[in-house]
Design a protein around this motif. Structure first.
Motif, short mmCIF file in Angstrom:
data_model
loop_
_atom_site.label_atom_id
_atom_site.label_comp_id
_atom_site.label_asym_id
_atom_site.label_seq_id
_atom_site.Cartn_x
_atom_site.Cartn_y
_atom_site.Cartn_z
N PRO A 26 -16.81 12.06 1.86
CA PRO A 26 -15.93 12.66 0.96
C PRO A 26 -14.54 12.53 1.37
O PRO A 26 -14.22 13.25 2.38
N GLU A 27 -13.79 11.67 0.70
CA GLU A 27 -12.40 11.64 1.12
C GLU A 27 -11.47 11.65 -0.36
O GLU A 27 -11.75 11.25 -1.23
N THR A 28 -10.07 12.15 -0.05
CA THR A 28 -9.42 11.96 -1.19
C THR A 28 -8.24 11.07 -0.57
O THR A 28 -7.45 11.25 0.50
N LEU A 29 -8.25 9.79 -1.37
CA LEU A 29 -7.11 8.85 -1.31
C LEU A 29 -5.81 9.17 -2.06
O LEU A 29 -5.79 9.50 -3.06
N ARG A 30 -4.70 8.60 -1.38
CA ARG A 30 -3.42 8.70 -1.86
C ARG A 30 -3.12 7.32 -2.42
O ARG A 30 -3.22 6.30 -1.49
N VAL A 31 -2.96 7.33 -3.62
CA VAL A 31 -2.83 5.77 -4.37
C VAL A 31 -1.16 5.69 -4.79
O VAL A 31 -0.65 6.62 -5.65
N GLY A 32 -0.53 4.51 -4.27
CA GLY A 32 0.70 4.42 -4.68
C GLY A 32 0.89 3.19 -5.70
O GLY A 32 0.03 2.09 -5.45
N MET A 33 1.74 3.02 -6.49
CA MET A 33 1.77 1.83 -7.43
C MET A 33 3.21 1.57 -7.72
O MET A 33 4.23 2.51 -7.58
N ARG A 34 3.57 0.49 -7.77
CA ARG A 34 4.89 0.04 -8.11
C ARG A 34 4.69 -1.20 -9.00
O ARG A 34 3.67 -1.81 -9.22
N ILE A 35 5.82 -1.84 -9.67
CA ILE A 35 5.72 -2.98 -10.48
C ILE A 35 6.58 -3.99 -9.70
O ILE A 35 7.56 -4.04 -9.31
N GLY A 36 5.77 -4.90 -9.58
CA GLY A 36 6.31 -5.98 -8.51
C GLY A 36 6.78 -7.39 -9.20
O GLY A 36 7.89 -7.79 -8.77
N LYS A 37 6.36 -7.30 -10.53
CA LYS A 37 7.13 -8.54 -11.44
C LYS A 37 6.95 -7.86 -12.95
O LYS A 37 5.84 -7.56 -13.45
N LEU A 38 8.06 -8.11 -13.54
CA LEU A 38 8.14 -7.68 -14.90
C LEU A 38 8.63 -8.88 -15.73
O LEU A 38 9.65 -9.27 -15.64
N GLY A 39 7.64 -9.48 -16.48
CA GLY A 39 8.07 -10.53 -17.38
C GLY A 39 8.24 -10.19 -18.82
O GLY A 39 8.28 -8.90 -19.05
N THR A 40 8.40 -10.99 -19.60
CA THR A 40 8.61 -10.62 -21.26
C THR A 40 7.06 -9.98 -21.52
O THR A 40 7.13 -9.04 -22.35
N SER A 41 6.18 -10.64 -21.23
CA SER A 41 4.79 -10.03 -21.79
C SER A 41 3.72 -9.70 -20.80
O SER A 41 2.68 -9.30 -21.05
N SER A 42 4.17 -9.99 -19.71
CA SER A 42 3.40 -9.78 -18.42
C SER A 42 3.77 -8.86 -17.41
O SER A 42 5.10 -8.91 -17.28
N VAL A 43 2.88 -8.30 -16.49
CA VAL A 43 3.46 -7.24 -15.59
C VAL A 43 2.43 -7.53 -14.40
O VAL A 43 1.36 -7.45 -14.71
N ARG A 44 2.90 -7.46 -13.05
CA ARG A 44 2.04 -7.50 -12.03
C ARG A 44 2.34 -5.76 -11.44
O ARG A 44 3.29 -5.92 -10.99
N TYR A 45 1.23 -5.27 -11.31
CA TYR A 45 1.30 -3.97 -10.69
C TYR A 45 1.08 -4.26 -9.22
O TYR A 45 -0.12 -4.96 -8.96
N GLU A 46 1.56 -3.42 -8.34
CA GLU A 46 1.18 -3.67 -7.02
C GLU A 46 0.53 -2.07 -6.47
O GLU A 46 1.32 -1.12 -6.67
N VAL A 47 -0.46 -2.31 -5.90
CA VAL A 47 -1.18 -0.85 -5.66
C VAL A 47 -1.56 -0.77 -4.09
O VAL A 47 -2.01 -1.87 -3.55
N GLY A 48 -1.25 0.35 -3.41
CA GLY A 48 -1.88 0.83 -2.14
C GLY A 48 -2.73 1.85 -2.06
O GLY A 48 -2.50 2.85 -2.67
N LEU A 49 -3.85 1.78 -1.54
CA LEU A 49 -4.87 2.88 -1.55
C LEU A 49 -4.54 3.42 0.36
O LEU A 49 -4.55 2.51 1.08
N PHE A 50 -4.36 4.51 0.41
CA PHE A 50 -3.92 5.26 1.58
C PHE A 50 -4.92 6.51 2.00
O PHE A 50 -5.34 7.08 0.90
#
Length: 136
Positions: free
Chosen positions: A70-94
């Motif tokens: 049993p652990e609770t993870l802290r998850v962080g998210m940001r947008i690494g690249k935002l295009g016209t119709s696409s997006v790259r999400y970057e995620v860290g699990l801590f």
């Protein structure tokens, strides 16, 4: 770079595999859940009714440390690249301390018309929300 959105995600009993740690597929499930929860809550996305849908076209994960129930993870998210119709999400699990990295990954959505499945521009509230999480 820092993550701009954070959420705590508890592990579940069935997240552990026969080796006694969180199975690798669970890392992807957590990333997918965090991104889609953010889209619904913060970007106004309704995956059941909107005219556009996000199609995952690429994903990646690098594993740095073990985690287990049993652990609770802290998850962080940001947008690494935002295009016209696409997006790259970057995620860290801590770990819960927010310092010890368990895994980092990214995945890319291309937003398409629900019916034709052709790419469409990311617009309105969704684009504004993504711009707030974008890093250079």
């Amino acid at each position: 770079m820092t993550y701009r959105y954070w959420v705590d995600v508890p592990t579940r009993w069935n997240d552990n595999d026969c080796y006694g740690h969180m199975n690798n597929v669970i890392h992807y499930e957590m990333m997918d859940t965090v991104v889609n929860t953010w889209l619904i809550r913060e970007a106004g996305f309704d995956p059941r009714k909107d005219d556009v849908i996000g199609m995952c076209v690429a994903s990646r994960c690098e594993y740095k440390a073990e985690a287990a129930f049993p652990e609770t993870l802290r998850v962080g998210m940001r947008i690494g690249k935002l295009g016209t119709s696409s997006v790259r999400y970057e995620v860290g699990l801590f770990r819960a301390d927010g310092e010890t990295l368990i895994a980092s990954g990214d995945f890319t959505h291309v937003f398409t018309d629900r019916v034709t499945r052709r790419p469409v521009p990311i617009a309105g509230r969704m684009r504004e929300a993504m711009e707030r999480l974008a890093v250079s």
